[in-house]
Write a protein that holds these residues in place. Sequence first.
Motif, short mmCIF file in Angstrom:
data_model
loop_
_atom_site.label_atom_id
_atom_site.label_comp_id
_atom_site.label_asym_id
_atom_site.label_seq_id
_atom_site.Cartn_x
_atom_site.Cartn_y
_atom_site.Cartn_z
N THR A 119 32.51 21.33 31.61
CA THR A 119 31.04 21.24 31.71
C THR A 119 30.62 20.10 32.64
OG1 THR A 119 31.07 19.93 29.65
CG2 THR A 119 30.64 22.29 29.47
N ASN A 120 30.71 18.88 32.17
CA ASN A 120 30.19 17.73 32.90
C ASN A 120 30.86 17.54 34.26
OD1 ASN A 120 30.49 14.54 33.44
ND2 ASN A 120 28.52 14.96 32.49
N ASP A 121 32.19 17.62 34.29
CA ASP A 121 32.91 17.37 35.55
C ASP A 121 32.58 18.43 36.60
OD1 ASP A 121 34.29 15.01 34.90
OD2 ASP A 121 35.77 16.10 33.77
N ILE A 122 32.51 19.68 36.18
CA ILE A 122 32.21 20.75 37.14
C ILE A 122 30.76 20.62 37.64
CG2 ILE A 122 31.89 23.26 37.36
CD1 ILE A 122 34.41 23.59 35.68
N THR A 123 29.86 20.16 36.76
CA THR A 123 28.48 19.93 37.17
C THR A 123 28.40 18.86 38.26
OG1 THR A 123 27.64 20.57 34.99
CG2 THR A 123 26.17 19.27 36.38
N GLN A 124 29.21 17.81 38.13
CA GLN A 124 29.23 16.75 39.15
C GLN A 124 29.65 17.30 40.51
OE1 GLN A 124 28.19 13.66 38.66
NE2 GLN A 124 27.85 13.96 36.47
N VAL A 125 30.68 18.15 40.50
CA VAL A 125 31.15 18.76 41.76
C VAL A 125 30.08 19.70 42.33
CG1 VAL A 125 32.88 20.30 42.77
CG2 VAL A 125 33.58 18.54 41.14
N GLN A 126 29.45 20.47 41.45
CA GLN A 126 28.41 21.41 41.89
C GLN A 126 27.26 20.66 42.57
OE1 GLN A 126 26.89 23.89 38.76
NE2 GLN A 126 25.30 24.79 40.01
N GLN A 127 26.83 19.57 41.97
CA GLN A 127 25.73 18.79 42.56
C GLN A 127 26.11 18.21 43.91
OE1 GLN A 127 24.83 15.93 39.49
NE2 GLN A 127 23.48 17.32 38.38
N LEU A 128 27.36 17.75 44.02
CA LEU A 128 27.81 17.20 45.30
C LEU A 128 27.80 18.26 46.39
CD1 LEU A 128 29.07 14.81 46.91
CD2 LEU A 128 31.29 15.81 46.36
N VAL A 129 28.31 19.45 46.07
CA VAL A 129 28.36 20.52 47.08
C VAL A 129 26.94 20.94 47.47
CG1 VAL A 129 29.05 22.92 47.47
CG2 VAL A 129 30.62 21.35 46.34
N ALA A 130 26.05 21.07 46.49
CA ALA A 130 24.68 21.47 46.79
C ALA A 130 23.98 20.45 47.68
CB ALA A 130 23.90 21.66 45.49
N MET A 131 24.16 19.17 47.37
CA MET A 131 23.56 18.12 48.20
C MET A 131 24.31 17.92 49.50
SD MET A 131 20.85 16.74 46.83
CE MET A 131 20.80 15.15 47.63
#
Length: 586
Positions: A119-131
């Motif tokens: 959950t949390n770790d994948i969300t961090q990666v997702q936010q980085l890719v989106a930004m």
Amino acid sequence: MLKIFKYIEKHEWGFIAISLGLIIIQVWLDLKLPDYMSNITTLVQTEGSTVSDIVFEGGWMLLCALGSLVSSCIVGYFAAKVAAGLAKRLRGEVYDKTLSFSMEEMNDFSTSSLINRTTNDITQVQQLVAMGLQSIIKAPILAVWAILKIAGKSWQWTATTAGAVVVLLVMLSVIIIFVIPKFKIIQQLTDNLNQVTRENLTGLRVVRAYNAEDYQEDKFEEANDELTNTNLFTNRMMSIMQPGMSLIMSGLSLVIYWLGAYLINEAAMIDKISLFSDMIVFSSYAVQVIMAFMLLTMIFIMLPRASVSAGRILEVIERETNIKDGTYDLETSAVSGELEFKNVSFKYPGASDYVLHNVNFKVESGETVAFIGATGSGKSTLINLIPRFYDVSEGEVLVDGINVKEYKLETLHSKIGYVSQKATIFSGTVESNVDYGENSKDDSIDEVGKAIEIAQAEEFVDSLDGGYQAQIAQSGANLSGGQKQRLSIARAVYRDPEIYIFDDSFSALDYKTDRDLRKALNDEGSGATSIVVAQRIGTIKDADKIIVLDDGEVVGIGKHRELLRTCEVYQEIASSQLSQEELSYA
């Protein structure tokens, strides 16, 4: 971090390529605005200029701004699509990998950590890719293009801009040096907080029964405070960023105008309008340069934490499982339900002492074999070797004459009906919990009813509101221990396996229900082999074979009466559970 990008699909790389083109267009449009502003400034200062000329230049500025807005929206859409798709696949990869883990890998990671990584770790990666798709690509293009635009305008203004960039980089370096090491700690502390919370919620009845609310609250507060304090440190360091950026941008504009006023004052009259126009343009381009570095700053803020998260995700995905899938996939064989242990010894990974020592026995098809022994004698460990929750350290385990390591795991598990020591119930209905044992069957309600009847669960299921469709809470919270055990047994019965494995699965049942259930299993078991771990001699004395374990060794094999005469360990267990009359009768 780069390894994560291999999970981006081909068509998404197409979206990234389109985004790159749109970002170049967006940067070109953004950098055209100061040119039109310069033209307007010149027109205002030039005699003979008309309002229509100024409006015309302003119209082009408006079109550039609108074009930049449209490009930015499209890039944002593609970035969100790529990031969401990557997060979806990573969650799937982590989940699928987790399902393939043996008990050893599960113990290495812990449940709370695996949940956090999913959950949390994948969300961090997702936010980085989106930004990142919007900022990482745009920032260097914007910075280089803006610098080329202002090069040669004035060495004083260029030196001022370079000085502002140096100050910005120094500020970033200080922040990154102090903050990066904290991000890995934050993820570990989040794991710990997750674990403490799960323990408290799952053990709520015990907490209340022992008036341990204050103790649990202190335990939670300690974990929460540690995470909060670490987050506060990182956020306070990061909070320097925004006012620092504002100070640098405002200071840069102030210095450019101050130098511009000096240069214009010293210039000849014919050059004043040109210098004034250059000052306006240079100020805009200088701000664009700082904005480019500001975008990179945002990525530098997110990158350390996302890198830690990516490493934790890859640690799960790339973990080699110790339990390797075999190749044998024939579900039927010459013998059915036969089990044999040959010279089996076992020790847990990382342990120095063996839990099982040179275990040898054979179970014929259709037999009921019981294991008994003191707590810690290795009973549960032994039966966990059959479905390959762990692999033997020495020797071999044979099912239907074939080493379990040679089976495909799916084929091996299809032969087994396993009922664990702790009854596992899933949220859903009574029916969904029972036909979970063979979830591919259709029109299974009659077979579900038969399995429930054999498991002696019919009476309490009928009393539930909705019968087979009665709602079951998470972990069976609305059922008693005996009810959960009977549903777990019904799940195994529904599967109609070759081998039943009952790991102390009758402990919550009264003697009458226990007796009726065993009789129904014998009558309806279709000749299946039963492996039973038990603590109560009264429930296993009619077994075809009883195997006595003591400190990981087999110290007796035989029937009840035979063991009472020949096995000292069994005699001690019997004397502690049976009356003198029962012992004499035996």
